[in-house]
Scaffold this active site. Structure first.
Site, PDB file in Angstrom:
ATOM      1  N   ASP A   1      23.721  13.584   9.998  1.00 57.23           N
ATOM      2  CA  ASP A   1      22.998  13.735   8.727  1.00 57.23           C
ATOM      3  C   ASP A   1      23.807  13.046   7.626  1.00 57.23           C
ATOM      4  O   ASP A   1      25.010  12.809   7.778  1.00 57.23           O
ATOM      5  CB  ASP A   1      22.807  15.213   8.363  1.00 57.23           C
ATOM      6  N   SER A   2      23.136  12.747   6.528  1.00 54.61           N
ATOM      7  CA  SER A   2      23.849  12.163   5.395  1.00 54.61           C
ATOM      8  C   SER A   2      24.935  13.117   4.884  1.00 54.61           C
ATOM      9  O   SER A   2      25.881  12.679   4.242  1.00 54.61           O
ATOM     10  CB  SER A   2      22.854  11.856   4.269  1.00 54.61           C
TER      11      SER A   2
ATOM     12  N   TYR B   1      21.695  10.194   0.455  1.00 57.85           N
ATOM     13  CA  TYR B   1      21.081   8.927   0.844  1.00 57.85           C
ATOM     14  C   TYR B   1      19.727   8.720   0.137  1.00 57.85           C
ATOM     15  O   TYR B   1      19.238   7.594   0.060  1.00 57.85           O
ATOM     16  CB  TYR B   1      20.794   8.926   2.350  1.00 57.85           C
TER      17      TYR B   1
ATOM     18  N   CYS C   1      18.117  13.848   9.896  1.00 54.58           N
ATOM     19  CA  CYS C   1      17.971  13.505   8.484  1.00 54.58           C
ATOM     20  C   CYS C   1      16.672  12.713   8.364  1.00 54.58           C
ATOM     21  O   CYS C   1      16.507  11.678   9.039  1.00 54.58           O
ATOM     22  CB  CYS C   1      19.167  12.648   8.058  1.00 54.58           C
TER      23      CYS C   1
ATOM     24  N   THR D   1      15.534  11.044   5.802  1.00 54.55           N
ATOM     25  CA  THR D   1      15.706   9.774   5.098  1.00 54.55           C
ATOM     26  C   THR D   1      16.226   8.706   6.067  1.00 54.55           C
ATOM     27  O   THR D   1      15.719   7.578   6.087  1.00 54.55           O
ATOM     28  CB  THR D   1      16.681   9.963   3.916  1.00 54.55           C
TER      29      THR D   1
ATOM     30  N   GLU E   1      23.339  20.724  -3.004  1.00 54.30           N
ATOM     31  CA  GLU E   1      24.717  20.301  -2.694  1.00 54.30           C
ATOM     32  C   GLU E   1      25.705  20.891  -3.707  1.00 54.30           C
ATOM     33  O   GLU E   1      26.875  21.062  -3.397  1.00 54.30           O
ATOM     34  CB  GLU E   1      24.815  18.773  -2.690  1.00 54.30           C
TER      35      GLU E   1
ATOM     36  N   CYS F   1      12.795  17.446   4.424  1.00 53.91           N
ATOM     37  CA  CYS F   1      14.174  17.091   4.114  1.00 53.91           C
ATOM     38  C   CYS F   1      14.992  18.259   4.632  1.00 53.91           C
ATOM     39  O   CYS F   1      14.666  19.425   4.352  1.00 53.91           O
ATOM     40  CB  CYS F   1      14.385  16.918   2.615  1.00 53.91           C
TER      41      CYS F   1
ATOM     42  N   HIS G   1      17.669  19.519   3.866  1.00 52.34           N
ATOM     43  CA  HIS G   1      18.303  20.395   2.872  1.00 52.34           C
ATOM     44  C   HIS G   1      17.350  21.504   2.396  1.00 52.34           C
ATOM     45  O   HIS G   1      17.799  22.569   1.978  1.00 52.34           O
ATOM     46  CB  HIS G   1      18.693  19.602   1.625  1.00 52.34           C
TER      47      HIS G   1
END
Ligand code: DGL
Length: 276
Positions: A11-12, A43, A74, A76, A159, A193, A195
């Site tokens: 993942d990013s 990202y 991920c 993205t 984040e 996503c 997250h």
């Protein structure tokens, strides 16, 4: 000591841990190496070229660590890098290696959740602009209409550990209002996503009861289980000691370990791996 023939999960940054949690729960016997490119995350707003370059570099690191199979956990990266990796990069490096994404497996089943045949997709700017979900869901469920909304402020909120605070409500409401203004008949909302499951409680609290929110973790875990059943030539080569190792591209591994528990629930001890 690295477990050879592990399943790589990329993942990013932290988001893929929400997917990895479901994978490790459903398929605990395998060895796993998780890699988060935290030093270059997020990202979401980056160009196609950059996302491909970063993702491919990280996938090669996982190959070097002995992973014959890598899951891009991920959206993205799956939207912007997977196709080029599968169709061009792999054949130049090692055609026997496999890289899987999260968009196709999600698109394969998401149409089964909707009665109104209208789905809302929330993702990063990169994922939404690529229209990967529009295309893939259209392939599997041609009668389903897909409405998409980019939520560029959600990843930074999460984040930075702000997602449970009252200030986050404003941004949750803002993007949901924008999505719902596109159609009054959306009954299924995909968190596209990795997250976003951290905001799921706030999202559900704001939405009317008839809209069902779907996170991807279990879908991806089941799809991986199915893939391994269908590909005994890959499955039989995987090591099965139940080991989990975590790598991050930030040298602040302590910070990674602290934040990672928000996404993974369990305590993590990561190792730094540098990128260019
Ligand atoms: N977790 C990533 C995804 O699923 C996006 C986070 C980022 O912007 O790096 O799309």
């Amino acid at each position: 000591m690295l477990s050879k023939q592990s399943i790589g999960v990329f993942d990013s940054g932290y988001g893929g841990l929400t997917v990895f949690k479901s994978i490790a729960k459903l398929l605990p016997g395998y060895d796993y190496i998780y890699l988060g490119d935290n030093v270059r995350a997020p990202y979401g707003n980056r160009s196609f070229k950059t996302i491909h370059q970063y993702t491919w570099e990280c996938v090669q690191l996982l190959f070097e660590m002995g992973c014959p199979l890598v899951v891009l956990a991920c959206n993205t990266a799956s939207a912007k890098a997977l196709r080029t990796i599968q169709q061009q990069d792999l054949k130049n490096v090692d055609p026997a290696k496999r890289v899987l994404g999260v968009i196709r497996p999600t698109a394969e089943v998401i149409g089964n959740y909707t009665s109104t045949k209208q789905i809302g997709v929330l993702g990063t700017k990169g994922t939404v602009q690529s229209n990967s979900y529009g295309i893939e869901i259209g392939n599997f469920f041609p009668d389903v209409k897909v409405y998409q909304q980019a939520c560029p402020l959600w990843v930074p909120l999460i984040e930075n550990g702000e997602h449970n605070k009252p200030g986050a409500d404003y941004f949750v409401k803002q993007y949901l209002d924008q999505l719902l203004s596109q159609s009054a008949d959306i009954d299924t909302l995909l968190l596209a996503c990795t997250h976003y499951p951290l905001l799921q409680d706030k999202i559900e609290a704001y939405l009317p009861d008839h809209i069902r929110v779907i996170a991807q973790g279990e879908i991806i875990a089941q799809s991986l289980q199915d893939y391994l059943r269908r590909h005994p030539e890959i499955e039989s080569g995987l090591s099965k000691n139940g080991n989990q190792q975590f790598f991050t591209t930030t040298d602040d591994t302590l910070d990674f370990d602290q934040n990672a528990t928000m996404f993974f629930s369990e305590k993590i001890k990561s190792t730094y791996i540098p990128v260019k």
